[in-house]
Design a protein around this motif. Structure first.
Motif, PDB file in Angstrom:
ATOM      1  N   ALA A  66       0.471  -0.206  12.104  1.00 15.02           N
ATOM      2  CA  ALA A  66      -0.904  -0.363  11.603  1.00 15.02           C
ATOM      3  C   ALA A  66      -2.029  -0.060  12.138  1.00 15.02           C
ATOM      4  O   ALA A  66      -3.159  -0.336  11.709  1.00 15.02           O
ATOM      5  CB  ALA A  66      -0.700  -1.654  11.125  1.00 15.02           C
ATOM      6  N   ARG A  67      -1.959   0.415  13.305  1.00 15.40           N
ATOM      7  CA  ARG A  67      -3.151   0.882  14.044  1.00 15.40           C
ATOM      8  C   ARG A  67      -3.421   2.466  13.628  1.00 15.40           C
ATOM      9  O   ARG A  67      -2.516   3.270  13.968  1.00 15.40           O
ATOM     10  CB  ARG A  67      -2.909   0.816  15.726  1.00 15.40           C
ATOM     11  N   ILE A  68      -4.508   2.686  13.194  1.00  7.30           N
ATOM     12  CA  ILE A  68      -4.844   4.109  12.704  1.00  7.30           C
ATOM     13  C   ILE A  68      -6.231   4.180  13.198  1.00  7.30           C
ATOM     14  O   ILE A  68      -7.113   3.535  13.530  1.00  7.30           O
ATOM     15  CB  ILE A  68      -5.015   4.105  11.059  1.00  7.30           C
ATOM     16  N   PHE A 110      -9.148   9.381   8.019  1.00  6.92           N
ATOM     17  CA  PHE A 110      -8.193   9.156   8.933  1.00  6.92           C
ATOM     18  C   PHE A 110      -7.093  10.339   8.536  1.00  6.92           C
ATOM     19  O   PHE A 110      -6.781  10.913   7.595  1.00  6.92           O
ATOM     20  CB  PHE A 110      -7.432   7.661   8.761  1.00  6.92           C
ATOM     21  N   GLY A 111      -6.345  10.757   9.757  1.00 10.63           N
ATOM     22  CA  GLY A 111      -5.497  11.648   9.731  1.00 10.63           C
ATOM     23  C   GLY A 111      -5.988  12.968   9.095  1.00 10.63           C
ATOM     24  O   GLY A 111      -5.262  13.737   8.330  1.00 10.63           O
ATOM     25  N   ASN A 137       2.296   8.434  -1.292  1.00 11.57           N
ATOM     26  CA  ASN A 137       2.539   6.928  -1.148  1.00 11.57           C
ATOM     27  C   ASN A 137       1.824   6.747   0.176  1.00 11.57           C
ATOM     28  O   ASN A 137       1.853   7.280   1.310  1.00 11.57           O
ATOM     29  CB  ASN A 137       4.053   6.780  -0.925  1.00 11.57           C
ATOM     30  N   PHE A 138       1.303   5.529  -0.137  1.00 16.71           N
ATOM     31  CA  PHE A 138       0.325   4.879   1.143  1.00 16.71           C
ATOM     32  C   PHE A 138       1.286   4.581   2.472  1.00 16.71           C
ATOM     33  O   PHE A 138       0.728   5.103   3.487  1.00 16.71           O
ATOM     34  CB  PHE A 138      -0.319   3.434   0.580  1.00 16.71           C
ATOM     35  N   PHE A 139       2.331   4.068   2.214  1.00 13.95           N
ATOM     36  CA  PHE A 139       3.112   3.865   3.270  1.00 13.95           C
ATOM     37  C   PHE A 139       3.919   5.086   4.035  1.00 13.95           C
ATOM     38  O   PHE A 139       3.832   4.988   5.175  1.00 13.95           O
ATOM     39  CB  PHE A 139       4.433   2.531   2.974  1.00 13.95           C
ATOM     40  N   ALA A 140       3.901   5.879   3.162  1.00 11.74           N
ATOM     41  CA  ALA A 140       4.553   7.431   3.775  1.00 11.74           C
ATOM     42  C   ALA A 140       3.358   8.028   4.558  1.00 11.74           C
ATOM     43  O   ALA A 140       3.603   8.430   5.573  1.00 11.74           O
ATOM     44  CB  ALA A 140       4.891   8.398   2.687  1.00 11.74           C
ATOM     45  N   ASP A 143       2.953   6.139   8.021  1.00 10.77           N
ATOM     46  CA  ASP A 143       3.854   6.350   8.744  1.00 10.77           C
ATOM     47  C   ASP A 143       3.478   7.546   9.395  1.00 10.77           C
ATOM     48  O   ASP A 143       3.877   7.824  10.649  1.00 10.77           O
ATOM     49  CB  ASP A 143       5.322   6.464   7.916  1.00 10.77           C
ATOM     50  N   LYS A 144       3.007   8.571   8.987  1.00 15.77           N
ATOM     51  CA  LYS A 144       2.704   9.779   9.494  1.00 15.77           C
ATOM     52  C   LYS A 144       1.362   9.699  10.519  1.00 15.77           C
ATOM     53  O   LYS A 144       1.387  10.329  11.637  1.00 15.77           O
ATOM     54  CB  LYS A 144       1.920  10.879   8.472  1.00 15.77           C
TER      55      LYS A 144
END
Length: 341
Positions: A66-68, A110-111, A137-140, A143-144
């Motif tokens: 959860a930390r981005i 982000f990312g 997908n948000f959760f995928a 995860d990256k």
């Protein structure tokens, strides 16, 4: 009862910075709930303290990375977001640092563009409501690009994200791990089941409020944070059968404990349920479900050391913690374990 009653002196070097391998090689302090007797074992010895007909109730919540880290679109300034609670869809309550850069309408990347975010509201406590957007997908995507939200007392980098997950984690949603469960291996769980002990699951998504210090002198004036829980029908049935047959219900961790006691307090029995709980358990509380508790060693003056003091008795716990310090146990999330039986 005063918050200061739950203080103990902990040398900094006893705060575990990395998890042990294998998981079940941690030390285990076994505390007699009734007599205060202390034994020193390893976690894999837990099976010797479980009887056929008992049941273990574990929290199967899975920690979000959860930390981005990202940048503000118009200025390129660096920011850190910590996702706390899903509001709806891709909208989350979020802790933003620095907060002054996260005004309503502010946009962030982000990312390297894999995810964007817009602040839609600012809460009274300073947390932001943020709408995230990404192509897949948000959760995928999370995860990256996300990192594990390790507690502030862990300063070393975690090499393997899975070491901050239990082997049985399944339901995404926690901002912190239910750490008592980190000691179990699949092999140990198989041996426990083979002995005739049932293992069932509840879900409680751990919030960062679990690390929030108690800032009032009088324990009873503390306001607990709220967390979402679910007790499946199958788990409720196993608990009822265990009780009816004279077995013990043993919670893996304070989160499982709080879930079971919340349901029993609200409904007068254990039943399938889901909702939010802000139950605060401290000495004087009468337990309605639990017969045993497997837990880690908790921070001084925290709500968690208050909970275990309620279960095992204040004097027993403070003596056990002093013994653990003297015996050089490892403390907190990646530390050693305690079984109160």
């Amino acid at each position: 009862m005063k918050t200061s009653d739950f203080y103990y002196d902990l040398p900094k070097e006893l705060i575990a910075q990395t998890p042990l391998e294998p998981r079940d090689s941690s030390r285990l302090l076994v505390l007699g709930r009734d007599n205060g007797k202390i034994e020193h074992k390893h976690f894999y010895d837990i099976i010797d303290y479980l009887n056929p007909g008992d049941c273990l109730i574990a929290n199967d919540s899975r920690v979000l990375p959860a930390r981005i880290f990202g940048t503000k679109k118009d200025t390129g300034a660096n920011v850190e977001f910590l996702l706390l609670t899903q509001i709806k869809g891709n909208q989350w309550e979020t802790l933003c640092k620095p907060g002054k850069k996260a005004k309503v309408g502010a946009k962030f990347d982000f990312g390297n563009g894999l995810m964007t975010a817009t602040v839609v509201d600012v809460k009274d406590d300073g947390n932001r409501i943020v709408e995230f957007d990404c192509d897949e997908n948000f959760f995928a995507t999370l995860d990256k690009i996300g990192q594990m939200p390790l507690p502030p007392y862990i300063t070393e980098k975690l090499e393997d994200k899975e070491r901050y997950q239990t082997v049985y984690s399944n339901e995404l949603g926690s901002a912190a791990a239910p750490t008592a469960g980190l000691h179990f291996t699949n092999e140990l769980m198989a041996r426990i089941k083979a002995k005739g002990v049932k293992i069932a699951y509840v879900t409680l998504h751990v919030g960062l409020g679990t690390f929030r210090p108690v800032k009032v002198d009088d324990v009873t004036n503390h306001k607990m944070h709220s967390e979402h829980y679910e007790v499946p029908d199958e788990t409720a049935k196993i608990i009822k059968e265990t009780k009816e047959n004279g077995g013990r219900v043993i919670a893996v961790g304070t989160t499982s404990c709080r879930t079971l006691e919340s349901v029993a307090t609200q409904f007068g029995e254990i039943k399938a349920a889901d909702g939010w709980t802000d139950i605060f358990i401290y000495p004087g509380y009468k337990f309605k479900v639990l017969d045993g508790l497997i837990t880690n060693f908790h921070l001084p003056e925290s709500t968690l050391i208050m909970l275990v003091s309620a279960f095992a008795g204040y004097d027993n716990i403070m003596k056990a913690y002093k013994t653990a310090v003297d015996e050089q146990y490892r403390f907190f999330s990646f530390g050693d374990a305690m079984a109160i039986l």
